[in-house]
Design an enzyme around this catalytic site. Structure first.
Site, PDB file in Angstrom:
ATOM      1  NE  ARG A  33      -5.017  15.934  42.163  1.00 16.14           N
ATOM      2  CZ  ARG A  33      -5.817  15.488  41.207  1.00 16.14           C
ATOM      3  NH1 ARG A  33      -5.824  14.183  40.902  1.00 16.14           N
ATOM      4  NH2 ARG A  33      -6.615  16.321  40.538  1.00 16.14           N
ATOM      5  NE  ARG A 129     -10.840  12.654  27.767  1.00 12.60           N
ATOM      6  CZ  ARG A 129     -10.679  12.165  28.988  1.00 12.60           C
ATOM      7  NH1 ARG A 129      -9.998  11.041  29.164  1.00 12.60           N
ATOM      8  NH2 ARG A 129     -11.189  12.782  30.033  1.00 12.60           N
ATOM      9  CD  GLN A 176      -9.083  15.780  34.097  1.00  9.73           C
ATOM     10  OE1 GLN A 176      -8.993  16.301  32.982  1.00  9.73           O
ATOM     11  NE2 GLN A 176      -9.470  14.538  34.259  1.00  9.73           N
ATOM     12  CG  ASP A 327     -14.947  10.182  36.700  1.00  2.99           C
ATOM     13  OD1 ASP A 327     -15.092  10.624  35.546  1.00  2.99           O
ATOM     14  OD2 ASP A 327     -13.928  10.385  37.389  1.00  2.99           O
ATOM     15  CE  LYS A 354     -15.240  13.228  33.127  1.00  2.00           C
ATOM     16  NZ  LYS A 354     -14.035  13.445  33.956  1.00  2.00           N
ATOM     17  NE  ARG A 401     -14.400   6.745  35.632  1.00  2.00           N
ATOM     18  CZ  ARG A 401     -13.707   6.218  36.638  1.00  2.00           C
ATOM     19  NH1 ARG A 401     -14.162   5.148  37.256  1.00  2.00           N
ATOM     20  NH2 ARG A 401     -12.570   6.756  37.026  1.00  2.00           N
TER      21      ARG A 401
END
Length: 451
Positions: A33, A129, A176, A327, A354, A401
């Site tokens: 951002r 996705r 998002q 997450d 994800k 992750r």
């Protein structure tokens, strides 16, 4: 910058206790951002502590393609020279976002109300996705979109001459989607409103306020929020210091909790109330976890987190906590493997979309390492160890992750744990291996001799 084509299997082994004080890289959400809003402000924004991962570097490249000047000095301070709202230029080439789901969804919102045509692509994981949640409100605002079936990448978006401000109720909790609509609203005349029934992380709202946008946030009386931004104003450049990413801090925190004799402090961690669900959960499980030196920077709270090896117990993690730790469920599942009894996690439907089907990937990784679990459609139950665990190889599915979570498992398991690709970690935490080694952990490329 796209995902590396070569894979690099990595292995973690148990050994000595983890000790020390570390700082993890800057928060990924705030880093994305900072670059985007800096590109829309009039003048120079400086960013200290930017996360220099593949995902964020892809956003820097995208903002350059839209006409912003972005530089990094030898001390690691980034500058963004923007020309104001409505100033985005049409990129000369396709914008490749690699593995960055947050980056591409926010950039779609940013570009979708400018009268330019932009084509976005990504790696194999990102191209699977769904983007429809972001594209639907952009279509309502007048954007024309050509996408693959299922609203997937690669896709092209052409913004309208004048965008239509909308009132949009997000169908599922998603920072998002909310952020994409608010960013789109910046270049639409009048007021664009987002209604979120369940509050999600609010970095976009906080940063828009800091940049001088006309934005209001109100409670809706039923636990949700109504966020309204007035478009076509002028954003003021900012000096931003990016706090450490709590999602990255989760890995050394859980590693210390499950590794006997460990005592680790992670400094300068973002403590935004919409990002601390994991800390709350671990404390409920009995973690010796203390937060001190709490302070504020740029409208965000941060502090130092000290964690020591703890005897954990299984709990039920309520569904309403999911948005504040979405997450962190993979690494929570690793912590649960060392807890007494069962840990039940509810409300996990978002994990299905994800970087991988993260819920299925976590369950498969646990089973590969002799940890009992039950995977539901929107839930996961992990049973604390009932015998020797570890010894498996985990399929990461291009998911950073998953890779880091199971390497953390290996630091305390009875047998080494291998992940099929450690290269994917660079998308969010390029210094992960170095940091774990600094704390005393045994982490190395597969095939190397044990430390």
């Amino acid at each position: 910058m796209s995902h590396p084509t070569s894979v690099a299997p990595m292995v973690a082994r148990s050994g000595s206790a983890l000790k020390g004080r570390v700082t993890v890289p800057g928060d990924k959400s705030i880093s994305h951002r900072s670059l985007m809003l800096g590109a829309l402000a009039v003048g120079r924004t400086t960013v200290t502590g930017l996360l220099e991962s593949e995902d964020v570097l892809n956003t820097a490249a995208a903002m350059r393609a839209f006409g912003a000047r972005i530089d990094r000095n030898p001390l690691g301070v980034w500058t963004v020279d923007g020309a104001g709202l409505g100033s985005l230029v049409e990129p000369e080439t396709v914008i490749d976002y690699g593995n960055a789901g947050t980056g591409v969804r926010l950039a779609l919102g940013l570009a979708g109300t400018h009268p330019i045509a932009t084509t976005f692509t990504g790696d194999a994981s990102l191209s699977r996705r769904p983007m429809g949640r972001v594209l639907e409100p952009l279509r309502q605002m007048g954007a024309r979109i050509i996408a693959r079936s299922g609203d997937r990448l690669p896709l092209s978006v052409r913004g309208p001459g004048t965008a239509a401000p909308i009132t949009y109720r997000v169908p599922v909790p998603s920072a998002q989607v909310k952020s994409a609509v608010l960013l789109a609203g910046l270049n639409a005349p009048g007021q664009t409103t987002v209604i979120e029934p369940i509050p999600t992380r609010d970095h976009t709202e906080r940063m828009l306020l800091g940049f001088g946008a006309a934005i209001s946030v109100e409670a809706d009386g039923s636990g949700g929020r109504i966020i309204t931004v007035t478009g076509q104003g002028e954003l003021q450049p900012q000096d931003i210091t990016v706090p450490a990413d709590p999602s990255s801090a989760a890995f050394p925190i859980v590693a210390a909790l499950i590794t006997p004799g460990s005592d680790v402090t992670v400094a300068d961690v973002l403590l935004n109330e919409h990002r601390t669900g994991l800390l709350t959960t671990l404390q409920e499980m009995g973690a010796d976890l203390v937060i001190d030196n709490i302070r504020e920077t740029g409208g965000e709270k941060l502090g130092d987190i000290r964690v020591r090896h703890s005897a954990l117990k299984g709990i039920t993690v309520p569904a309403e906590r999911a948005p504040s730790m979405i997450d962190e469920y993979p690494v929570l599942a690793v912590a649960a493997a060392f807890a007494e009894g069962a840990t039940t996690m509810l409300g996990l439907e978002e994990l299905r979309v994800k970087e991988s089907d993260r819920l299925a990937a976590v369950a498969a990784g646990l089973r590969a390492n002799r940890i009992e679990c039950e995977e539901g459609e929107t839930s996961l139950v992990v049973h604390g160890r009932r015998g020797a665990i570890g010894g498996g190889t985990v399929a990461t599915h291009l998911d950073h992750r998953i890779a880091m979570s199971f390497l953390v498992l290996g630091l305390a398991a009875d047998a080494p744990v291998t992940v099929d690709d450690g290269a994917v970690i660079a998308t969010s935490f390029p210094t992960f291996q170095q940091l774990i080694r600094e704390l005393g952990g045994d982490l190395s490329p597969a095939g190397e001799k044990a430390a």
